[in-house]
Design a protein around this motif. Structure first.
Motif, mmCIF file in Angstrom:
data_model
loop_
_atom_site.group_PDB
_atom_site.id
_atom_site.type_symbol
_atom_site.label_atom_id
_atom_site.label_comp_id
_atom_site.label_asym_id
_atom_site.label_seq_id
_atom_site.Cartn_x
_atom_site.Cartn_y
_atom_site.Cartn_z
ATOM 1 N N ILE A 28 0.812 -1.210 0.000
ATOM 2 C CA ILE A 28 0.000 0.000 0.000
ATOM 3 C C ILE A 28 0.848 1.264 0.000
ATOM 4 N N ALA A 29 1.932 1.236 0.742
ATOM 5 C CA ALA A 29 2.751 2.433 0.899
ATOM 6 C C ALA A 29 3.340 2.916 -0.419
ATOM 7 N N SER A 30 3.349 2.042 -1.416
ATOM 8 C CA SER A 30 3.946 2.405 -2.704
ATOM 9 C C SER A 30 2.945 3.053 -3.655
ATOM 10 N N ILE A 31 1.685 3.161 -3.247
ATOM 11 C CA ILE A 31 0.653 3.711 -4.141
ATOM 12 C C ILE A 31 0.867 5.209 -4.329
ATOM 13 N N ILE A 32 0.824 5.650 -5.571
ATOM 14 C CA ILE A 32 1.006 7.060 -5.899
ATOM 15 C C ILE A 32 -0.338 7.729 -6.139
ATOM 16 N N THR A 33 -1.101 7.152 -7.056
ATOM 17 C CA THR A 33 -2.398 7.696 -7.440
ATOM 18 C C THR A 33 -3.409 6.569 -7.543
ATOM 19 N N MET A 34 -4.654 6.870 -7.181
ATOM 20 C CA MET A 34 -5.738 5.920 -7.371
ATOM 21 C C MET A 34 -6.846 6.617 -8.132
ATOM 22 N N ARG A 66 -21.144 16.048 -9.626
ATOM 23 C CA ARG A 66 -22.070 14.955 -9.283
ATOM 24 C C ARG A 66 -21.352 13.831 -8.540
ATOM 25 N N PHE A 67 -20.101 13.583 -8.902
ATOM 26 C CA PHE A 67 -19.336 12.499 -8.289
ATOM 27 C C PHE A 67 -18.253 13.077 -7.378
ATOM 28 N N THR A 68 -17.933 12.333 -6.317
ATOM 29 C CA THR A 68 -16.863 12.733 -5.416
ATOM 30 C C THR A 68 -15.963 11.536 -5.141
ATOM 31 N N ILE A 69 -14.680 11.706 -5.395
ATOM 32 C CA ILE A 69 -13.704 10.657 -5.104
ATOM 33 C C ILE A 69 -13.028 10.979 -3.776
ATOM 34 N N SER A 70 -12.781 9.928 -2.999
ATOM 35 C CA SER A 70 -12.100 10.122 -1.722
ATOM 36 C C SER A 70 -11.356 8.834 -1.371
ATOM 37 N N ARG A 71 -10.429 8.956 -0.445
ATOM 38 C CA ARG A 71 -9.704 7.767 -0.003
ATOM 39 C C ARG A 71 -9.537 7.807 1.506
ATOM 40 N N ASP A 72 -9.676 6.654 2.136
ATOM 41 C CA ASP A 72 -9.472 6.501 3.570
ATOM 42 C C ASP A 72 -8.182 5.711 3.725
ATOM 43 N N ASN A 73 -7.104 6.401 4.007
ATOM 44 C CA ASN A 73 -5.801 5.740 4.078
ATOM 45 C C ASN A 73 -5.731 4.738 5.231
ATOM 46 N N ALA A 74 -6.468 4.998 6.300
ATOM 47 C CA ALA A 74 -6.452 4.071 7.443
ATOM 48 C C ALA A 74 -7.085 2.736 7.071
ATOM 49 N N LYS A 75 -8.063 2.776 6.164
ATOM 50 C CA LYS A 75 -8.749 1.555 5.741
ATOM 51 C C LYS A 75 -8.243 1.045 4.395
ATOM 52 N N ASN A 76 -7.286 1.762 3.806
ATOM 53 C CA ASN A 76 -6.753 1.373 2.492
ATOM 54 C C ASN A 76 -7.879 1.220 1.471
ATOM 55 N N THR A 77 -8.804 2.164 1.495
ATOM 56 C CA THR A 77 -9.989 2.069 0.648
ATOM 57 C C THR A 77 -10.218 3.360 -0.118
ATOM 58 N N LEU A 78 -10.573 3.196 -1.374
ATOM 59 C CA LEU A 78 -10.927 4.305 -2.252
ATOM 60 C C LEU A 78 -12.441 4.290 -2.446
#
Length: 119
Positions: A28-34, A66-78
Motif C-alpha cells: 500500500i505504501a507504494s501507491i502514488i495515485t488511485m 455529481r461524483f466525489t472521489i475520496s480515499r481513507d488511508n487508514a482503511k486502504n480504501t478508495l
C-alpha cells in the motif's frame, strides 16, 4: 504488488445515488495515485476521477459536481460517491492504482463492478 477489489455497484433509477468502494491490499505504501475508470458497452475505458497520495483530485467533465472521489488511508480504501446518476453513467466501473516497484512505476486494475442507471 497491489491488489484491488471493487464493490458497491448495482441498479439504480436516474437521479439516485451509489457509492463504490475499492479495497487495496499488498504494498500500500507504494501507491502514488488511485482512480476510477468506466467502460460502457462498445466504448473505450475512460477516466472518471482520480486522487493523488496528497489528496489532489481530478474529474471528467461529465461527472464533475455529481461524483466525489475520496480515499481513507487508514482503511486502504478508495471511494466514489455518485449522485444525480444518469442513464449515460451506466458502465462497468474499474478501480486503478499506480504504484512504485523499486524504480519502476506500475499499474493495477480491479475486476470491475457494474453500475446500471435506469431511466
Amino acid at each position: 504488488q497491489v491488489q484491488l477489489v471493487e464493490s458497491g455497484g448495482g441498479l439504480v433509477q436516474a437521479g439516485g445515488s451509489l457509492r463504490l468502494s475499492c479495497a487495496a491490499s499488498g504494498t500500500i505504501a507504494s501507491i502514488i495515485t488511485m482512480g476510477w475508470y468506466r467502460q460502457a458497452p462498445g466504448k473505450t475505458r475512460v477516466l472518471v476521477a482520480d486522487i493523488t497520495s496528497g489528496g489532489s483530485t481530478d474529474y471528467a467533465g461529465s461527472v464533475k459536481d455529481r461524483f466525489t472521489i475520496s480515499r481513507d488511508n487508514a482503511k486502504n480504501t478508495l471511494y466514489l460517491q455518485m449522485n444525480s446518476l444518469k442513464p449515460e453513467d451506466t458502465a462497468v466501473y474499474y478501480c486503478y492504482a499506480t504504484y512504485t516497484s523499486g524504480s519502476i512505476s506500475r499499474g493495477s486494475w480491479g475486476q470491475g463492478t457494474q453500475v446500471t442507471v435506469s431511466s
